[in-house]
Design a protein around this motif. Structure first.
Motif, mmCIF file in Angstrom:
data_model
loop_
_atom_site.group_PDB
_atom_site.id
_atom_site.type_symbol
_atom_site.label_atom_id
_atom_site.label_comp_id
_atom_site.label_asym_id
_atom_site.label_seq_id
_atom_site.Cartn_x
_atom_site.Cartn_y
_atom_site.Cartn_z
ATOM 1 N N ARG A 229 57.427 23.529 28.511
ATOM 2 C CA ARG A 229 56.840 24.844 28.836
ATOM 3 C C ARG A 229 57.485 25.942 28.004
ATOM 4 N NH1 ARG A 229 58.618 28.837 31.755
ATOM 5 N NH2 ARG A 229 60.235 27.652 32.833
ATOM 6 N N GLN B 269 51.685 30.790 34.718
ATOM 7 C CA GLN B 269 50.497 30.374 33.985
ATOM 8 C C GLN B 269 50.138 28.918 34.309
ATOM 9 O OE1 GLN B 269 52.337 31.672 30.204
ATOM 10 N NE2 GLN B 269 50.320 32.547 29.726
ATOM 11 N N LEU B 270 51.146 28.053 34.282
ATOM 12 C CA LEU B 270 50.896 26.648 34.584
ATOM 13 C C LEU B 270 50.575 26.463 36.062
ATOM 14 C CD1 LEU B 270 53.593 24.913 32.371
ATOM 15 C CD2 LEU B 270 51.158 25.162 31.933
ATOM 16 N N THR C 4 46.959 27.239 36.762
ATOM 17 C CA THR C 4 46.064 26.183 36.291
ATOM 18 C C THR C 4 46.100 24.967 37.224
ATOM 19 O OG1 THR C 4 46.440 26.917 34.027
ATOM 20 C CG2 THR C 4 45.462 24.745 34.304
ATOM 21 N N GLN D 212 47.432 16.664 34.267
ATOM 22 C CA GLN D 212 47.021 18.013 33.875
ATOM 23 C C GLN D 212 48.104 18.676 33.029
ATOM 24 O OE1 GLN D 212 45.958 19.516 37.970
ATOM 25 N NE2 GLN D 212 44.500 20.684 36.761
ATOM 26 N N GLU E 113 48.147 17.514 29.472
ATOM 27 C CA GLU E 113 47.084 18.144 28.687
ATOM 28 C C GLU E 113 47.433 19.585 28.341
ATOM 29 O OE1 GLU E 113 43.426 17.735 30.891
ATOM 30 O OE2 GLU E 113 43.555 15.552 30.886
ATOM 31 N N LEU E 114 47.907 20.334 29.339
ATOM 32 C CA LEU E 114 48.247 21.734 29.127
ATOM 33 C C LEU E 114 49.389 21.915 28.136
ATOM 34 C CD1 LEU E 114 48.113 22.907 32.847
ATOM 35 C CD2 LEU E 114 46.520 23.568 31.039
#
Length: 94
Positions: A11, A20-21, A24, A49, A52-53
């Motif tokens: 991150r 932000q994460l 999502t 997820q 991917e992020l």
């Protein structure tokens, strides 16, 4: 390195904020912070997820996540290494 540490490193390298994460993943920022600190477990779907992020290998991230779970389960067992060897044999058979 445990799962939370790995997520934090990834991150920060992407200059993303926890919020932000968290947004999502549809969790609150304090929950995400606990995942990074190793105080809460992420769900399997969240791990995928996050991979991917953070544009990282999902197999590697899932392996770290799973290793953390195994460690928590057997860390205080006297026969932990023996159990891991038996499990390894069984996994190789399938």
């Amino acid at each position: 390195m445990h799962f939370g540490e790995k997520i934090k490193v990834l991150r920060e390298s992407k200059e993303l904020l926890q919020r932000q994460l968290a947004a999502t993943l549809e969790i609150d920022t304090p929950m995400f912070s606990k995942i990074e600190r190793g105080e809460r477990r992420a769900k399997r779907e969240q791990v995928i997820q996050l991979a991917e992020l953070l544009k990282t290998d999902s197999k590697e991230l899932l392996s770290i996540w799973l290793a953390d779970q195994i460690f928590e389960l057997i860390a205080n067992e006297d026969s932990a290494l023996d159990a891991l060897e038996l499990a390894e044999k069984r996994i190789k058979q399938i």
